[in-house]
Design a protein around this motif. Structure first.
Motif, PDB file in Angstrom:
ATOM      1  N   GLN A 197       0.821  -1.088  -0.141  1.00 36.91           N
ATOM      2  CA  GLN A 197       0.069   0.020   0.103  1.00 36.91           C
ATOM      3  C   GLN A 197       0.825   1.227  -0.006  1.00 36.91           C
ATOM      4  OE1 GLN A 197      -2.854  -0.138   3.082  1.00 36.91           O
ATOM      5  NE2 GLN A 197      -4.099  -1.868   1.935  1.00 36.91           N
ATOM      6  N   LEU A 198       0.353   2.232  -0.569  1.00 37.65           N
ATOM      7  CA  LEU A 198       0.965   3.583  -0.581  1.00 37.65           C
ATOM      8  C   LEU A 198      -0.038   4.691  -0.158  1.00 37.65           C
ATOM      9  CD1 LEU A 198       3.005   5.455  -2.187  1.00 37.65           C
ATOM     10  CD2 LEU A 198       1.377   5.514  -4.189  1.00 37.65           C
ATOM     11  N   LEU A 199       0.658   5.501   0.762  1.00 35.29           N
ATOM     12  CA  LEU A 199      -0.279   6.782   1.316  1.00 35.29           C
ATOM     13  C   LEU A 199       0.208   7.933   0.616  1.00 35.29           C
ATOM     14  CD1 LEU A 199      -1.969   7.806   3.250  1.00 35.29           C
ATOM     15  CD2 LEU A 199      -0.122   7.847   4.964  1.00 35.29           C
ATOM     16  N   PRO A 241      -6.717  -0.381  -6.251  1.00 29.83           N
ATOM     17  CA  PRO A 241      -7.630  -0.164  -5.492  1.00 29.83           C
ATOM     18  C   PRO A 241      -7.342   1.002  -4.771  1.00 29.83           C
ATOM     19  CG  PRO A 241      -7.509  -2.481  -5.377  1.00 29.83           C
ATOM     20  CD  PRO A 241      -6.139  -2.042  -6.090  1.00 29.83           C
ATOM     21  N   LEU A 242      -8.186   2.098  -4.420  1.00 31.98           N
ATOM     22  CA  LEU A 242      -8.515   3.084  -3.652  1.00 31.98           C
ATOM     23  C   LEU A 242      -8.829   2.365  -2.062  1.00 31.98           C
ATOM     24  CD1 LEU A 242      -7.527   6.112  -2.873  1.00 31.98           C
ATOM     25  CD2 LEU A 242      -9.806   6.562  -3.760  1.00 31.98           C
ATOM     26  N   VAL A 243      -8.061   2.137  -1.423  1.00 32.78           N
ATOM     27  CA  VAL A 243      -8.586   1.417   0.027  1.00 32.78           C
ATOM     28  C   VAL A 243      -9.328   2.300   0.769  1.00 32.78           C
ATOM     29  CG1 VAL A 243      -7.841   0.243   1.930  1.00 32.78           C
ATOM     30  CG2 VAL A 243      -6.831  -0.092  -0.350  1.00 32.78           C
ATOM     31  N   HIS A 301      -5.656  16.230   1.852  1.00 29.53           N
ATOM     32  CA  HIS A 301      -6.583  14.915   1.415  1.00 29.53           C
ATOM     33  C   HIS A 301      -5.350  13.815   1.409  1.00 29.53           C
ATOM     34  CE1 HIS A 301      -9.305  17.560  -0.061  1.00 29.53           C
ATOM     35  NE2 HIS A 301      -8.603  18.348  -0.908  1.00 29.53           N
ATOM     36  N   HIS A 302      -5.806  12.588   2.085  1.00 29.06           N
ATOM     37  CA  HIS A 302      -4.962  11.369   2.090  1.00 29.06           C
ATOM     38  C   HIS A 302      -5.606  10.361   1.472  1.00 29.06           C
ATOM     39  CE1 HIS A 302      -2.915  13.931   5.547  1.00 29.06           C
ATOM     40  NE2 HIS A 302      -4.291  14.169   5.702  1.00 29.06           N
ATOM     41  N   PHE A 303      -4.836   9.571   0.516  1.00 27.72           N
ATOM     42  CA  PHE A 303      -5.144   8.372  -0.217  1.00 27.72           C
ATOM     43  C   PHE A 303      -4.329   7.340  -0.056  1.00 27.72           C
ATOM     44  CE2 PHE A 303      -5.619  12.445  -2.285  1.00 27.72           C
ATOM     45  CZ  PHE A 303      -7.303  12.510  -2.703  1.00 27.72           C
ATOM     46  N   VAL A 304      -4.997   6.042   0.293  1.00 23.57           N
ATOM     47  CA  VAL A 304      -4.464   5.066   0.341  1.00 23.57           C
ATOM     48  C   VAL A 304      -4.630   3.936  -0.810  1.00 23.57           C
ATOM     49  CG1 VAL A 304      -3.949   2.790   1.788  1.00 23.57           C
ATOM     50  CG2 VAL A 304      -4.406   5.153   3.061  1.00 23.57           C
ATOM     51  N   LEU A 305      -3.629   3.880  -1.524  1.00 22.17           N
ATOM     52  CA  LEU A 305      -3.795   3.154  -2.748  1.00 22.17           C
ATOM     53  C   LEU A 305      -3.076   1.577  -2.501  1.00 22.17           C
ATOM     54  CD1 LEU A 305      -2.950   5.743  -5.296  1.00 22.17           C
ATOM     55  CD2 LEU A 305      -5.259   4.452  -5.297  1.00 22.17           C
TER      56      LEU A 305
END
Length: 80
Positions: free
Chosen positions: A37-39, A61-63, A73-77
């Motif tokens: 996973q990437l943050l 997937p955008l977890v 904004h924070h995104f975990v992919l």
């Protein structure tokens, strides 16, 4: 910040405008193995739509996603 586990890599794209947050995320994802996973942290308001579209188009997937009180904004992919 939310409690996160299993984050293999983190990208700070705050202050960058489209398309830089996506390009940096794409490059970072390429260095990961399947399932990692990437943050990503971004301040560009367009990143909300951009990351959702990126996840759909690439199959990564955008977890999780959220926006904190500071407007970041924070995104975990997850790498497919």
């Amino acid at each position: 910040m939310r409690e996160l586990q299993d984050i293999a890599r983190e990208v700070d794209a705050t202050g960058l405008r489209c398309p830089q947050p996506i390009l940096r995320a794409k490059k970072a994802l390429m260095a990961l193995t399947s399932g990692q996973q990437l943050l990503v942290h971004a301040t560009d308001s367009g990143s909300l739509q951009d990351f959702a579209a990126f996840a759909r188009q690439t199959g990564n997937p955008l977890v999780q996603q959220w926006t904190d009180e500071a407007g970041v904004h924070h995104f975990v992919l997850q790498r497919r």
